[in-house]
Design a protein around this motif. Structure first.
Motif, short mmCIF file in Angstrom:
data_model
loop_
_atom_site.label_atom_id
_atom_site.label_comp_id
_atom_site.label_asym_id
_atom_site.label_seq_id
_atom_site.Cartn_x
_atom_site.Cartn_y
_atom_site.Cartn_z
N ARG A 129 0.56 -1.35 -0.08
CA ARG A 129 0.09 0.15 0.08
C ARG A 129 1.05 1.66 -0.02
O ARG A 129 0.45 2.08 -0.84
N GLN A 165 2.54 1.43 -3.39
CA GLN A 165 1.27 2.57 -4.48
C GLN A 165 0.84 4.31 -4.34
O GLN A 165 0.73 4.65 -4.55
N ARG A 194 -5.38 -3.41 -5.15
CA ARG A 194 -5.53 -3.66 -4.28
C ARG A 194 -5.07 -4.21 -3.02
O ARG A 194 -4.20 -4.05 -1.77
#
Length: 131
Positions: A27, A30, A99
């Protein structure tokens, strides 16, 4: 006799664990786009994490994702923080798979993308082939 393959979800797909160190690091990759290993450790490790060596764990994860072509090591290093340092290596995320964090398979031969359900082969350069 069937082989043991580990926990499965109700539909036979591998179960992806949420809230793990590597999920948090994914995460952070990203969000940041370009990062150093220190950036990932700082963003992914919290006070309650009990990981023995999070820097080593995230470092192996970054190396595997680099070999799979998901990350690319940048030519320029980060600005050094000490006078004798060359600076930290930097990476950039070139394939944002979604995700859910990609999962490294045992043996390091492939990376599983839980978002698409596909395996991504790992390409390793062999040392000493340039003779």
């Amino acid at each position: 006799m069937s082989a043991r393959t580990g926990p499965k979800s109700p539909h036979g797909k591998p179960r992806v664990m949420q809230g793990t160190l590597r999920q948090k690091a994914w995460r952070a990759m990203q969000i940041k786009g370009k990062f150093t290993l220190s950036d990932l450790v700082r963003n992914a490790v919290s006070e309650e994490d009990k990981a023995k060596d999070p820097r080593n764990n995230i470092g192996r994860y970054v190396a595997g994702l680099t070999h799979a072509g998901i990350l690319v090591e940048m030519r320029r290093r980060a600005v050094p923080t000490s006078p004798t340092s060359n600076g930290e290596k930097r990476w950039t995320l070139v394939r944002d798979l979604g995700r859910k964090a990609p999962v490294m398979r045992k043996g390091g031969n492939s990376v599983f993308d839980p978002n698409s359900g596909q395996m991504i082969p790992v390409i390793r350069e062999e040392a000493g082939d340039d003779q």
